[in-house]
Scaffold this active site. Structure first.
Site, PDB file in Angstrom:
ATOM      1  N   GLU A  64      -1.027   5.036 -12.262  1.00  0.00           N
ATOM      2  CA  GLU A  64      -0.443   6.301 -11.462  1.00  0.00           C
ATOM      3  C   GLU A  64       0.505   6.935 -12.855  1.00  0.00           C
ATOM      4  OE1 GLU A  64       1.785   5.655  -7.851  1.00  0.00           O
ATOM      5  OE2 GLU A  64       0.054   5.310  -7.004  1.00  0.00           O
ATOM      6  N   GLU A  86      -5.769   1.464  -4.729  1.00  0.00           N
ATOM      7  CA  GLU A  86      -4.588   1.369  -3.697  1.00  0.00           C
ATOM      8  C   GLU A  86      -4.923   2.217  -2.512  1.00  0.00           C
ATOM      9  OE1 GLU A  86      -0.529   1.731  -5.098  1.00  0.00           O
ATOM     10  OE2 GLU A  86      -1.359   0.940  -7.249  1.00  0.00           O
TER      11      GLU A  86
HETATM   12  O1  AHR Z   1       1.589  -0.170  -3.684  1.00  0.00           O
HETATM   13  C1  AHR Z   1       2.982   0.338  -3.858  1.00  0.00           C
HETATM   14  C2  AHR Z   1       2.970   1.588  -4.897  1.00  0.00           C
HETATM   15  O2  AHR Z   1       2.366   2.503  -4.515  1.00  0.00           O
HETATM   16  C3  AHR Z   1       2.458   0.724  -6.206  1.00  0.00           C
HETATM   17  O3  AHR Z   1       3.430   0.146  -6.978  1.00  0.00           O
HETATM   18  C4  AHR Z   1       2.152   2.338  -6.773  1.00  0.00           C
HETATM   19  O4  AHR Z   1       1.294   2.243  -7.675  1.00  0.00           O
HETATM   20  C5  AHR Z   1       1.939   3.232  -5.762  1.00  0.00           C
HETATM   21  O5  AHR Z   1       2.676   4.240  -5.627  1.00  0.00           O
END
Ligand code: AHR
Length: 490
Positions: free
Chosen positions: A175, A299
């Site tokens: 991110e 994710e």
């Molecule tokens: O999964 C929780 C968080 O969500 C992670 O640390 C981040 O990459 C995303 O914003």
């Protein structure tokens, strides 16, 4: 009860469904690593070398292919040298992303890689680009993978590991458009090129380098990454997309108490994954028509308000049949896009967000989401085949049935189906485009949409055998409302 005609065509083979689509993610966040995975050798909780025994067994059971670590946002503040060597010498730091709790670094590189060995999965390490240095990341790769004489290989040996590990999956930043440094895509790409250059391939170890990709529908980010890095230096580009039922990050909604409207809104927002893969994939096609670079959805999953009374920084949420539907729909979408989606990692493995496992003391609960991974595991490394259903809709124009089908090397077809309608039951009348179905069996997960597994009732929602009829070369099965199933067809 309405009958829906469903056709599979085992001769129309499409892309391979990489087993990596069924991967997971573990971050130093809340009780994912500590409590969830690692309890220490001296714990009363049954453990193997300090790792929860029941968690190892459960992850083996769903054939977990890859585990991502150490974050997440945590990764861009993680300095790996804090987590090696004698325990007593490890730095205690503040986990400034997640609750400002003390991180004692007792779970570091050796511990993570050993856990992967015990589970039988491959490690995926996310490198620190946000607050680290090129040198630091380069040394980490040397430490893990070099089989020779060098300062880092010698340090690894001194710390008890003579032979290097194999490391394939390496994320370069997480991110980077947000918690990983708030970079512009152009600045990130320049950084990627620097970092990536010095991540060497030692001793026959081949790296699969994954660049930080877009936040949900940031199509410009994908465009810039494909233009400025493209097939030159990355094998994967990540994509993060979470299902937030209300679409409002301040009030995301409860994991367990939700209205019918909120439920269907959750499903609607989940289906947006289809749009994301199509549009990001379209941009990637312009630069990489041969699909050399994979989309890595590292994710995904539901994100609700935390359970009342729990630390807001720990992201602990319960998991219901609604989550099972979300998982089933996403996994079918990934299967259908497996020509571009090489890996996907649900967030997260234990005790965080849409976890497959929840732990409390001695007890580990398998969530409805866990059982979806169990139902779908026969798709791993099978070949996607054509499937089509004459579908019905719910709540406006939400398709009721989500599906995908694959064929294994021995010719067995796996068909996964889910019905997100809360009140419509269907019969699926299944035929093969060419040939006949002579034998069929199935397994099902179903329940009232709020149904969940708790520490008091851990087996409230579990997989049950399913009656599948065959005759005249076809198969027929009842698809109840709010259900997920896997059929085996021969
Ligand atoms: O999964 C929780 C968080 O969500 C992670 O640390 C981040 O990459 C995303 O914003």
């Amino acid at each position: 009860m309405k009958t829906l005609k469903l056709t599979v065509n085992p001769l129309d083979k499409r892309s391979k469904i990489n087993k990596e689509i069924y991967s997971n993610f573990s971050e130093h966040l809340g009780r994912c690593i500590y409590d969830g995975i690692f309890v220490g050798k001296d714990s009363d909780i049954p453990n193997i070398e300090g790792y929860r025994k029941d968690v190892i067994e459960a992850l083996k059971q769903i054939k977990l292919p890859v585990l991502r670590w150490p974050g997440g946002c945590f990764a861009d503040e993680y300095h790996w040298q804090d987590g090696i060597g004698e325990l007593s010498g490890r730095k205690k730091i503040v986990n400034s992303n997640w609750g400002h709790v003390v991180e004692d670094n007792s779970f570091g590189t050796h511990e993570f890689l050993r856990f992967c060995e015990l589970v039988g999965c491959e490690p995926y390490i996310s490198g620190n680009v946000g607050s680290g240095t090129v040198e630091e990341l380069a040394k980490w790769i040397e430490y893990i993978t070099f089989d020779g004489v060098s300062p880092m290989a010698d340090l690894r040996k001194k710390n008890g590991r003579e032979k290097p590990w194999k490391l394939k999956y390496l994320g370069i930043g997480n991110e980077s458009w947000g918690c990983g440094g708030n970079m512009t895509p152009e600045f990130y790409c320049d950084n990627y090129r620097r970092y990536s250059t010095f991540c060497r391939e030692y001793s026959g170890n081949k790296l699969f380098k994954i660049a930080c990709g877009p936040n949900a529908d940031d199509y410009n980010w994908t465009d810039v990454c494909m233009r400025n890095i493209g097939t030159w230096g990355m094998q994967g580009l990540s994509l993060h997309y979470y299902t937030v039922p209300t679409g409002n990050w301040e009030h995301k909604g409860s994991a367990t108490e939700f209205s019918e409207d909120e439920y269907y809104e959750t499903i609607n927002r989940t289906l947006f994954m289809e749009t994301l893969l199509t549009r990001h994939g379209g941009i990637m096609d312009r630069y990489d028509p041969q699909h050399k670079v994979g989309l890595i959805v590292d994710e995904w999953g539901t994100w609700y308000d935390v359970e009342p009374g729990t630390n807001p920084g720990f992201l602990y949420q319960q998991n219901t049949m609604r989550d099972a539907l979300v998982a089933a729909i996403n996994l079918n979408i990934f299967n259908e896009h497996s020509d571009r989606v090489f890996m996907a990692n649900i967030a997260q493995a234990v005790n965080v967000l849409q976890a497959v496992l929840l732990t409390e003391g001695n007890t580990t609960v398998k969530t409805p989401t866990y059982y979806v991974f169990d139902l779908y595991k026969e798709h791993q490394d099978a070949q996607l085949i054509y499937s089509h259903i004459e579908n019905e809709t719910a709540y406006g124009n939400i398709p009721c049935v989500s599906h995908s089908a694959s064929i294994a090397e021995d010719g067995t077809v796996t068909l996964t189906l889910s019905n997100c309608s809360l009140d419509k039951e269907f019969t699926a009348d299944i035929g093969a485009a060419f040939g006949e179905i002579s034998a069929a069996s199935g397994r099902i997960l179903t329940g009232e949409v709020h149904a969940l597994n708790t520490f008091e009732q851990p087996e409230n929602v579990t997989i049950k055998p399913l009656d599948v009829k065959t005759g005249n070369g076809r198969a027929a099965v009842v698809i109840p409302p709010c259900s997920v199933m896997a059929l085996t067809l021969k």
